[in-house]
Design an enzyme around this catalytic site. Structure first.
Site, PDB file in Angstrom:
ATOM      1  N   LYS A 113       0.816  -1.263   0.095  1.00  0.00           N
ATOM      2  CA  LYS A 113      -0.086   0.290  -0.062  1.00  0.00           C
ATOM      3  C   LYS A 113       0.756   1.211  -0.010  1.00  0.00           C
ATOM      4  O   LYS A 113       0.808   1.880  -0.784  1.00  0.00           O
ATOM      5  CB  LYS A 113      -0.965   0.137   1.156  1.00  0.00           C
ATOM      6  CG  LYS A 113      -1.791   1.152   1.184  1.00  0.00           C
ATOM      7  CD  LYS A 113      -2.758   1.066   2.435  1.00  0.00           C
ATOM      8  CE  LYS A 113      -3.299   2.445   2.754  1.00  0.00           C
ATOM      9  NZ  LYS A 113      -3.942   2.373   4.012  1.00  0.00           N
ATOM     10  N   GLU A 116      10.871  -4.372   3.818  1.00  0.00           N
ATOM     11  CA  GLU A 116      10.831  -6.104   3.534  1.00  0.00           C
ATOM     12  C   GLU A 116      10.719  -6.098   2.062  1.00  0.00           C
ATOM     13  O   GLU A 116      11.322  -6.804   1.404  1.00  0.00           O
ATOM     14  CB  GLU A 116       9.915  -6.930   4.531  1.00  0.00           C
ATOM     15  CG  GLU A 116      10.411  -7.178   5.804  1.00  0.00           C
ATOM     16  CD  GLU A 116       9.951  -5.868   6.858  1.00  0.00           C
ATOM     17  OE1 GLU A 116       9.300  -4.798   6.151  1.00  0.00           O
ATOM     18  OE2 GLU A 116       9.954  -6.369   7.974  1.00  0.00           O
ATOM     19  N   GLY A 118      -4.516  -1.523   5.395  1.00  0.00           N
ATOM     20  CA  GLY A 118      -3.710  -2.845   5.035  1.00  0.00           C
ATOM     21  C   GLY A 118      -4.129  -4.118   5.460  1.00  0.00           C
ATOM     22  O   GLY A 118      -4.459  -5.122   4.644  1.00  0.00           O
ATOM     23  N   ARG A 119      -4.807  -4.278   6.493  1.00  0.00           N
ATOM     24  CA  ARG A 119      -5.345  -5.442   7.147  1.00  0.00           C
ATOM     25  C   ARG A 119      -6.601  -5.902   6.605  1.00  0.00           C
ATOM     26  O   ARG A 119      -7.025  -6.941   6.933  1.00  0.00           O
ATOM     27  CB  ARG A 119      -5.053  -5.812   8.726  1.00  0.00           C
ATOM     28  CG  ARG A 119      -5.741  -4.550   9.444  1.00  0.00           C
ATOM     29  CD  ARG A 119      -5.154  -4.650  10.765  1.00  0.00           C
ATOM     30  NE  ARG A 119      -5.563  -3.330  11.455  1.00  0.00           N
ATOM     31  CZ  ARG A 119      -5.104  -2.280  11.560  1.00  0.00           C
ATOM     32  NH1 ARG A 119      -3.866  -2.104  10.834  1.00  0.00           N
ATOM     33  NH2 ARG A 119      -5.352  -1.231  12.579  1.00  0.00           N
ATOM     34  N   GLU A 167      -3.214  -5.988  15.734  1.00  0.00           N
ATOM     35  CA  GLU A 167      -2.910  -4.702  15.133  1.00  0.00           C
ATOM     36  C   GLU A 167      -4.003  -3.495  15.174  1.00  0.00           C
ATOM     37  O   GLU A 167      -4.009  -2.491  15.778  1.00  0.00           O
ATOM     38  CB  GLU A 167      -2.528  -4.649  13.702  1.00  0.00           C
ATOM     39  CG  GLU A 167      -1.511  -3.795  13.258  1.00  0.00           C
ATOM     40  CD  GLU A 167      -1.022  -4.116  11.731  1.00  0.00           C
ATOM     41  OE1 GLU A 167       0.265  -4.256  11.871  1.00  0.00           O
ATOM     42  OE2 GLU A 167      -1.676  -3.823  10.704  1.00  0.00           O
ATOM     43  N   HIS A 200      -2.743 -32.254  19.611  1.00  0.00           N
ATOM     44  CA  HIS A 200      -1.620 -33.200  20.056  1.00  0.00           C
ATOM     45  C   HIS A 200      -0.349 -32.139  20.423  1.00  0.00           C
ATOM     46  O   HIS A 200       0.874 -32.545  20.529  1.00  0.00           O
ATOM     47  CB  HIS A 200      -1.134 -34.159  19.188  1.00  0.00           C
ATOM     48  CG  HIS A 200      -2.303 -34.929  18.787  1.00  0.00           C
ATOM     49  ND1 HIS A 200      -2.500 -35.985  19.419  1.00  0.00           N
ATOM     50  CD2 HIS A 200      -3.277 -34.799  18.061  1.00  0.00           C
ATOM     51  CE1 HIS A 200      -3.609 -36.715  19.057  1.00  0.00           C
ATOM     52  NE2 HIS A 200      -4.184 -35.902  18.226  1.00  0.00           N
ATOM     53  N   LYS A 231       9.899   0.386  13.051  1.00  0.00           N
ATOM     54  CA  LYS A 231      10.601   0.587  11.753  1.00  0.00           C
ATOM     55  C   LYS A 231      11.764   1.671  11.581  1.00  0.00           C
ATOM     56  O   LYS A 231      12.787   1.499  11.142  1.00  0.00           O
ATOM     57  CB  LYS A 231       9.521   1.191  11.085  1.00  0.00           C
ATOM     58  CG  LYS A 231       8.586   0.081  10.433  1.00  0.00           C
ATOM     59  CD  LYS A 231       7.361   0.789   9.585  1.00  0.00           C
ATOM     60  CE  LYS A 231       6.362  -0.231   9.301  1.00  0.00           C
ATOM     61  NZ  LYS A 231       5.225   0.402   8.308  1.00  0.00           N
TER      62      LYS A 231
HETATM   63  O1  F6P Z   1       4.095  -2.733   9.593  1.00  0.00           O
HETATM   64  C1  F6P Z   1       2.684  -2.785   9.666  1.00  0.00           C
HETATM   65  C2  F6P Z   1       1.631  -2.648   8.431  1.00  0.00           C
HETATM   66  O2  F6P Z   1       1.766  -1.189   8.065  1.00  0.00           O
HETATM   67  C3  F6P Z   1       0.463  -3.195   8.075  1.00  0.00           C
HETATM   68  O3  F6P Z   1      -0.624  -2.508   8.792  1.00  0.00           O
HETATM   69  C4  F6P Z   1       0.585  -3.324   6.799  1.00  0.00           C
HETATM   70  O4  F6P Z   1      -0.452  -4.360   6.297  1.00  0.00           O
HETATM   71  C5  F6P Z   1       1.695  -3.712   6.469  1.00  0.00           C
HETATM   72  O5  F6P Z   1       2.780  -3.015   7.297  1.00  0.00           O
HETATM   73  C6  F6P Z   1       2.403  -3.644   5.071  1.00  0.00           C
HETATM   74  O6  F6P Z   1       2.320  -2.407   4.762  1.00  0.00           O
HETATM   75  P1  F6P Z   1       2.458  -2.106   3.132  1.00  0.00           P
HETATM   76  O7  F6P Z   1       1.332  -2.514   2.228  1.00  0.00           O
HETATM   77  O8  F6P Z   1       2.475  -0.707   3.096  1.00  0.00           O
HETATM   78  O9  F6P Z   1       3.475  -2.492   2.461  1.00  0.00           O
END
Ligand code: F6P
Length: 540
Positions: free
Chosen positions: A204, A210, A265-266, A351, A382, A510
């Site tokens: 987003k 990452e 995002g979620r 979150e 288990h 971050k």
């Molecule tokens: O680090 C948390 C977050 O901001 C989440 O809310 C989000 O889903 C994820 O990172 C990934 O964010 P993006 O889609 O901006 O890479």
């Protein structure tokens, strides 16, 4: 209602619930024994999901107190505000309109028109991939899709793609990479032909560390295989609300699928973040997923609070969290293909509700979000179910069962369902000391031996659970299930008086991550704590 009045209602409601809990001692066994109609009374069904919530510590009065509280905080109005696009994300000044992503019929609003255009773009793109008309740099069709994203840009589509395995097309295979640990990307790419592989960079913000690092490495991988810079557009598309950053990365404007700041995002799997679902399962399955979620939206919007599945589930958890010292909830999908469901739910719930201040920024005087965990049944039986049955903590469980078999091994499916039902029964019933002794004596133990061993075999029982039943694990039911939990979490936020749509806590980590990275190989600032400086030295 102003915020001070709301805060007073909340404190008073929690106090009333606590005194109700302390005044009335009851066991689940007693509640069932005294009311043969309980299971029928405390169950309801909507949008293809059946919810049995009878195995909870609820009396009529408890439910009434919870529903009164929901009325006091004007929950119905808050639900309308969510679904109508009011700026309910008050710290980021935006709506949370994930429900608009699954609208059905003709688009009516500006948001829905944007969504309709995006759906067409996704559909056309998928047609090109599936038909083989989208070619890689060597002229071969694309056969492998790798989604690079993390958090909401990974967990939702990954879980749905795995959940809908029988819908998978055989012309493409879809893979997911999230972790900045290079092993994730390397292991995924092992054996994939670069000339037939296309990457979706799903972010987003398009600034997530990452995702950017993995995307850069993927770019190198394709270039190293002989792709020219000017052919990279054939191997990279993006889903982002940051079009400029995606273009700067080198993704062609026409290959960028939009996202909007009114989608968290979620909550984004229903947007173009769901592109891997369309590619893996086909556009029709994606539409079914949306329509199941839409059916749950309609239920959430229209059902009275006392029959409203997300509302009931949120109220029940509020009761446990505030009055029963409950710190975690376990979710147990008895469906192998829903193995990733707990991970998706962890982000969604934790979150959203892991906050310490209310909407006005004042410190909460009561507990907020709890830990969500779990795994696919029956595997958990288990490993950690021992703690559910005999541990000291009360951990409410959500069991998710699917009525129709998900494989051709029908007899195994019967066993799976038997395991599911028996676990919630065991949590409810437990085994008393008397029962344990009697059982041991019947097995031939002496009276003395039975007395010594029995305490170890006592299972306290009286442990609550919900059971959700899906008729079958198909796109429609899955869409409905996911929307149910989304709305449960929203209601959880309303009950707590917090904003469930921001996640400022993630930002500090971050920022510090970037500072630590910059300090590698150099001098760490002296004002950093000794442990951090020591670890920097040890690791680099
Ligand atoms: O680090 C948390 C977050 O901001 C989440 O809310 C989000 O889903 C994820 O990172 C990934 O964010 P993006 O889609 O901006 O890479």
């Amino acid at each position: 209602m102003n915020s001070e009045t709301l805060a007073v209602s909340r404190t008073a409601a929690i106090a009333r619930l606590k005194s109700h809990q302390q005044q009335h001692k009851w066991s689940l066994r007693e509640l069932f024994a005294s009311d043969p109609a309980r299971a029928g009374r405390l169950s309801c069904e909507a949008a293809g999901i059946y919810l049995d919530y009878s195995k909870n510590h609820l009396r009529n009065e408890t439910l009434q107190l919870l529903l009164d509280y929901a009325e006091q905080i004007e929950l119905s109005q808050q639900i309308s505000a969510l679904l109508s696009g009011a700026n309910i994300n008050n710290t980021e000044h935006r709506p949370a309109l994930h429900s608009a992503l699954r609208f059905q019929g003709q688009p009516q609003t500006e948001h829905e028109r944007a969504v309709a255009d995006c759906r067409k773009q996704m559909q056309h793109f998928a047609e090109k991939i599936h038909s083989g008309s989208w070619r890689g740099f060597s002229g071969e069709p694309i056969r492998h899709i790798v989604n690079i994203g993390i958090g909401g840009s990974d967990l939702g589509p990954r879980m749905v793609v795995e959940g809908l395995r029988p819908w998978h097309r055989d012309d493409v295979s879809v893979h997911f990479v999230a972790n900045i640990d290079g092993a994730d990307l390397s292991d995924t790419l092992l054996g994939l032909p670069p000339e037939q592989t296309l990457f979706i960079v799903a972010s987003k913000s398009f600034s997530t560390l990452e995702t950017r690092q993995n995307a850069l490495s993927a770019r190198q991988w394709v270039l190293a295989a002989g792709c020219r810079e000017d052919q990279l557009a054939q191997h990279f598309v993006a889903v982002s609300s940051n079009i400029v950053a995606a273009q700067d990365f080198g993704i062609a404007a026409e290959n960028i699928f939009p996202m909007w700041n009114w989608v968290g995002g979620r909550y984004s799997l229903w947007s173009a973040i769901g592109l891997p679902i369309v590619l893996a399962c086909g556009y029709d399955a994606y539409e079914q997923l949306l329509s199941g979620a839409h059916a749950m939206d309609a239920h959430f919007a229209n059902a009275p609070l006392e029959d409203n599945l997300p509302v009931l589930m949120a109220l029940i958890h509020f009761w446990y969290r505030q009055c029963w010292n409950v710190g975690s909830q376990v979710v147990l999908p008895y469906a192998q293909r829903l193995a990733k469901f707990p991970a998706w739910l962890q982000q969604l719930d934790m979150e959203s509700l892991g906050k310490s201040v209310n909407r006005e920024g004042h410190a909460l005087q009561y507990p907020s979000g709890s830990v969500i965990w779990g795994t696919e049944g029956s595997n958990g039986q288990h490993s950690f179910h021992q703690l559910l049955h005999q541990g000291k903590d009360l951990i409410p469980a959500d069991f998710i069962a699917v009525r129709e078999p998900t494989s051709e091994l029908h007899e195994q499916h019967q066993w799976l369902l038997a395991c599911c039902i028996s676990q919630s029964q065991a949590l409810l019933r437990g085994k008393s000391l008397h029962e344990a002794r009697q059982e041991l004596e019947e097995q031939g133990y002496t009276h003395r031996e039975a007395h010594a061993l029995a305490p170890h075999k006592v299972v306290p029982g009286n442990r609550p659970s919900n059971t959700l039943v899906l008729q079958r694990l198909d796109p429609y039911s899955l869409g409905s299930l996911l929307a149910l939990y989304e709305h449960k979490v929203f209601v959880g936020g309303c009950l707590l008086g917090i904003n469930p749509f921001d996640q400022w806590g993630v930002e500090l980590g971050k920022l510090l991550g970037a500072q630590i990275h910059a300090a590698i190989g150099g001098e760490a600032p002296p004002d950093w704590d000794a442990s951090t400086r020591n670890l920097l030295e040890r690791l680099f």
